[in-house]
Design an enzyme around this catalytic site. Sequence first.
Site, PDB file in Angstrom:
ATOM      1  N   ASP A 184       6.180   3.895  29.668  1.00 45.92           N
ATOM      2  CA  ASP A 184       4.978   4.267  30.410  1.00 45.92           C
ATOM      3  C   ASP A 184       4.496   5.597  29.859  1.00 45.92           C
ATOM      4  O   ASP A 184       5.296   6.513  29.658  1.00 45.92           O
ATOM      5  CB  ASP A 184       5.288   4.450  31.897  1.00 45.92           C
ATOM      6  N   HIS A 285      12.160   0.926  26.469  1.00 43.80           N
ATOM      7  CA  HIS A 285      12.495  -0.482  26.251  1.00 43.80           C
ATOM      8  C   HIS A 285      12.111  -0.917  24.843  1.00 43.80           C
ATOM      9  O   HIS A 285      11.326  -0.249  24.160  1.00 43.80           O
ATOM     10  CB  HIS A 285      11.788  -1.354  27.291  1.00 43.80           C
ATOM     11  N   SER A 397       8.739  13.012  27.853  1.00 40.22           N
ATOM     12  CA  SER A 397       8.812  13.395  26.450  1.00 40.22           C
ATOM     13  C   SER A 397       7.891  12.497  25.645  1.00 40.22           C
ATOM     14  O   SER A 397       6.852  12.069  26.146  1.00 40.22           O
ATOM     15  CB  SER A 397      10.240  13.351  25.934  1.00 40.22           C
TER      16      SER A 397
END
Length: 441
Positions: A184, A285, A397
Site C-alpha cells: 500500500d 507481498h 518506507s
Amino acid sequence: MGFRSSSRWPLFPHPLHHRRFSRVFPAHRFFTSFRRSFRIGGASINGGTNVEDNPFFIPGATLATLVMLGLLHARHLYEDKKMEEARQKGIELEFQPDAKAAFLRLLPLRSISRAWGFITSVEIPVWLRPYVYRGWARAFHSNLEEVALPLDEYASLQDFFVRTLKEGYRPIDPDPYSLASPVDGIVLRFGELNKPGAMIEQVKGFSYSVSSLLGENSLFPLVALEDVNKKQREQSQMRIEESKRSWWTISWSSPKVRIPNSLRPMKGTFYCVIYLCPGDYHRVHSPVDWHVSHRRHFSGRLFPTNERATRTIRNLYVENERVVLEGRWLEGYMAMAAVGATNVGSIQLSIEPELKTNRPRKSLMHSEPQNEREYEPEGTGVLIKKGEEVAAFKMGSTVVLVFQAPVGTSDVNNGDASGFEFCIKRGSKIKVGEALGRRKS
C-alpha cells in the site's frame, strides 16, 4: 551569603498552605487531582510507586510514545499542506539540497531508530490501546475497519504497525501477465529504463543508477551498444556528461558502481517506486510468481524517505539501509528493493526471518560490505507465489521494483499495441494486489 526561605511562600508548603493555594487557584487543584489519577511511571523519592493500586498508571515509555505521536502528527499535517498547495498549482518541485539535509548527516539516525523501535515495542496498558491506535489512525489516515484483530489485542505500537488485515481486503489481480502492487502506498516514479547508465529519477533534476541501488554483483541485464549508430552514441554521451556529477558520486555506505558508457539496460526493462506512508499497511507481498535466487543486505544510513527528503538528499535510496531480492519471473529478470528509513531500521524477511537489520556498527570510520546470500536450490532459488507475504516494515518506507517485460509494438494493419503497459499515475494511491501494469496481446 545565605539563603532564607520565606515563611509566606515556603519551598515545601505545609498542607495548610497547600489548601489555601488550591482555593485561590482552582486550576492547580484540578491538575493535582489529574496527576493523582494518571501517575507517570518512574522512580519516586519515597521509594517508588505502587502500580497495582492505580488502574490508570502510564509507563514513562508510553508517555514518550504519545509525545512522539503528537510531534509526528504535527509534522505530517504541515507537509501534507505544503505538498497539496504545490499540486494545486501544478508545480513539480525540483531537487534542491538544504541545510536540514546537511544537518541530518550529523545525527546518529541509526541509534535514534533503534531507540524508537524500543519505545514502540513497550507494552501499552490495555485500556489505553484503543485510544492510541484510533489517534494514530486519525492522524495518518489508517483504515481501522480492515484491521484483523480488535485494537486492544495489539500490545504495542510496533505490533500495530505490522498488523495483518481481514481476509479478502486485499484481493490479488489474477492475470498471470499483470504486475500487482507489492505494498500500500503512493506511486512516486515509474517508467522504462532505456538510456545508457540505467538511471532512475529520484526527483526532477536528480537521478541514481540501478546498479548502485542493487549492488555490484547484481544480475541486472545489460547489453552492449555496438549496434547503436554514431549519432545515438554522441547524444547518449552528451546526456551522460550532463548528469555525471549527479550520479557518479556514490555514498560511502554503498558499493561504488559505474556502468560503462558502452552498456545500457536490456530492452524491455522497467521500474516502479512506491512510498509507504506511516499510516499504511506495512507488509510487503510478491507482485508476481517468481523464483528468488539472491538476497543482498546493505547496512547504510537511515535518512527519512518522505517527499521532502527525496528533494533534498542526494542518492537517498542508494545511501539508506536496504534489502534487495533478485530472481526471475515469467518475463525475465525481477528485483525488489525494500529501503529502510528513519525509525524504520528493521526490515523483516518472511523467507529469511533470521536476517537482522539496523545492527550496531562495528566501526564508525569504515563502511560495511554488502551481505549476500544465494538461496537454494542453487540456480533456481525460492518460489514465491503472487500475493504471498515477502517482508514487513516497522513503520513506513519505500519499495523499488526493477523488472523485465515485453516491449510494446504497434500493429500497422489495425493500430493495436502489444507488450507491457503501466496502468497507474504518478502520485496516485495504490493497494496491495492492484495492478501496476499488464501485458497486452
